[in-house]
Design an enzyme around this catalytic site. Structure first.
Site, PDB file in Angstrom:
ATOM      1  N   TRP A   1       2.234  19.488  -7.297  1.00 57.09           N
ATOM      2  CA  TRP A   1       2.291  20.782  -7.988  1.00 57.09           C
ATOM      3  C   TRP A   1       1.972  20.624  -9.468  1.00 57.09           C
ATOM      4  CZ3 TRP A   1       5.142  22.648 -12.073  1.00 57.09           C
ATOM      5  CH2 TRP A   1       5.127  24.038 -12.282  1.00 57.09           C
ATOM      6  N   HIS A   2       2.428  19.530 -10.054  1.00 51.54           N
ATOM      7  CA  HIS A   2       2.230  19.336 -11.490  1.00 51.54           C
ATOM      8  C   HIS A   2       0.789  19.006 -11.855  1.00 51.54           C
ATOM      9  CE1 HIS A   2       6.653  19.164 -11.762  1.00 51.54           C
ATOM     10  NE2 HIS A   2       6.474  19.429 -13.035  1.00 51.54           N
ATOM     11  N   GLY A   3       0.028  18.452 -10.964  1.00 51.08           N
ATOM     12  CA  GLY A   3      -1.345  18.132 -11.316  1.00 51.08           C
ATOM     13  C   GLY A   3      -2.138  17.557 -10.166  1.00 51.08           C
TER      14      GLY A   3
END
Length: 468
Positions: free
Chosen positions: A321-323
């Site tokens: 989700w973060h990257g």
């Protein structure tokens, strides 16, 4: 339009003044128009992408309430597929393509997806998760479908928390757009103080620390072990002050107008364990994954191996989700592994852990250990290539021992350390001990404003989490 800009302060002042001056029945429309303008200030075409999922989720919510059984599941699947699909195309397409190319080449061939030139919309991960929470809650029967298309659009696009959260739930936010918010000077003062505190964290602490972190991490071979260790600690506080600073501005701006957003940080670096850290860090995301992924997988109401697998799945997904990069996947997996190891040790030595927690010095030792583990994991968050990570740890553990960070003067280092100590003292006093500050509003606000003016690094550096 970023929060740490004069443009935003003017925008906020105009919209907030108009909000209290116009008739209450038109306020939602003002906020929706302001949110559209705010988002279009980044890239106008972003609004069309966001509008696509808003339309789908609005009608999906209505049909989810109208149908039962297989049809109800079908509408939920359509809504989730649309949201995840948009996220996959704009955020993960190139990552998927790179891995397909690599895998095919290992098999002696070459397969590549069609080339697409796309710009990742600002904050796509945040408002996608907020939209998904709406349809899931309607599906579960915890939230009635919103019939007013404008109000639902405002729920997704509410400008204070549009691009970097907190990720709200419909039960908390939707009904507030129907409530009458009168001018309350005490509430306004509280909101303005939180906004000033957030801007202080961003431009005085985070952006100042970024000067050292960037100069050190981009010249790893020239650094000493001490320099890399200091830069890593600074990065932990940079990313915290950057993101919690944004959350403070968002929550404070909403509070000035009478809206209550959920708290997103609660002194995370005072956590005595990794599970406690995630109860204090990015709370809106942690609870999102807990409610919609972890519990759906069975949570801890399963066998021990399945429980540990559920934890790993949640944290790997959190990393993704973060990257769209393997370094984020590893970062998430590391946190999942830390959780599993901690739970395993507690199962083996339950009484020892409980007794140790009663001693103050052990509690502080646990806090230090937790901070060290979090800081080491942040290295994978900051460095995107394995070669850089390898070089970092080789230099950290086998490089020269002493030496100041590259290209930064001693005074800046001392000032940065003093700012971090002041922040820690303030948060420990406010969040851990629970002592509230009784200084007059004007004194606190003026002190923050002066510190921002004289100590701020006004580079208009975007918030780190804008990329997610």
């Amino acid at each position: 339009m970023v929060f740490n800009s004069l443009q935003f302060l003017v925008f906020f002042g105009i919209i907030t003044s108009a909000y209290f001056l116009i008739q209450p029945k038109f306020r939602w429309f003002l906020l929706l128009a302001a949110s559209c303008y705010f988002y279009m200030a980044f890239v106008p075409m972003y609004l069309g992408i966001l509008g696509f999922t808003i339309v789908i989720d609005y009608f999906a919510g209505i049909y989810l309430e109208r149908f039962q059984g297989l049809q109800k599941k079908l509408f939920l699947a359509v809504s989730l597929a649309a949201n995840v699909g948009v996220l996959a195309i704009f955020k993960y397409y190139h990552f998927i393509d790179q891995n397909i190319v690599w895998l095919s080449e290992q098999l002696g061939t070459h397969v590549q997806l069609p080339v697409l030139e796309m710009i990742l919309p600002i904050g796509l991960s945040f408002h996608t998760f907020q939209a998904m929470s709406y349809t899931i809650e309607v599906y579960r029967g915890h939230q009635k479908a919103e019939r007013n298309f404008g109000i639902y659009s405002l729920y997704v696009m509410f400008y204070p928390q549009l691009v970097a959260g907190p990720i709200e739930r419909p039960q908390n936010l939707l009904h507030q757009f129907y409530e009458l918010h009168s001018w309350d000077w005490n509430r306004v003062k509280s909101g303005l103080l939180q906004m000033a505190s957030g801007i202080f964290k961003k431009v005085v602490i985070a952006d100042r620390l970024a000067l050292l972190v960037d100069s050190t991490y981009t010249n790893i071979p020239n650094q000493s072990s001490a320099a890399l260790a200091l830069a890593s600690v600074f990065y932990s506080f940079q990313i915290y002050c950057d993101f919690s600073g944004y959350s403070d501005v968002a929550i404070g701006a909403a509070r000035v107008m009478g809206f209550k957003l959920m708290d997103n940080f609660n002194a995370p670096y005072f956590a005595k364990s990794l599970p406690e850290f995630w109860r204090r860090w990015h709370i809106s995301l942690s609870t999102w994954f807990k409610d919609y992924v972890y519990f759906s997988l069975g949570g801890n109401r399963v066998s021990i191996p399945k429980w540990y697998l559920n934890i790993m799945v949640v944290f790997v997904l959190s990393g993704i989700w973060h990257g769209a990069s393997w370094n984020f996947v590893i970062w998430g997996a590391l946190h999942g592994l830390f959780q599993v190891i901690g739970l395993s040790l507690n199962r083996v030595f339950p009484s020892l852990a409980a007794e140790a927690q009663k001693q103050v010095w052990v509690q502080w030792a646990y806090r230090l250990l937790t901070f060290v583990l979090v800081t080491l994991a942040w290295v994978f968050f900051r460095l995107k290539h394995f070669s850089e990570v390898k070089q970092f740890f080789q230099t950290l553990f086998m490089g020269k021992t002493v030496g100041l960070p590259f290209a930064l003067n001693f005074n800046e280092i001392v000032l940065s350390i003093c700012l971090i100590i002041s922040l820690c003292w303030w948060e420990y006093r406010q969040r851990i001990v629970g002592k509230t500050q009784t200084w007059p509003f004007l004194f606190q606000f003026s002190l923050l404003a002066l510190a921002i003016y004289f100590l701020g690094v006004f580079s208009l550096k975007q918030f780190i989490y804008f990329q997610f």
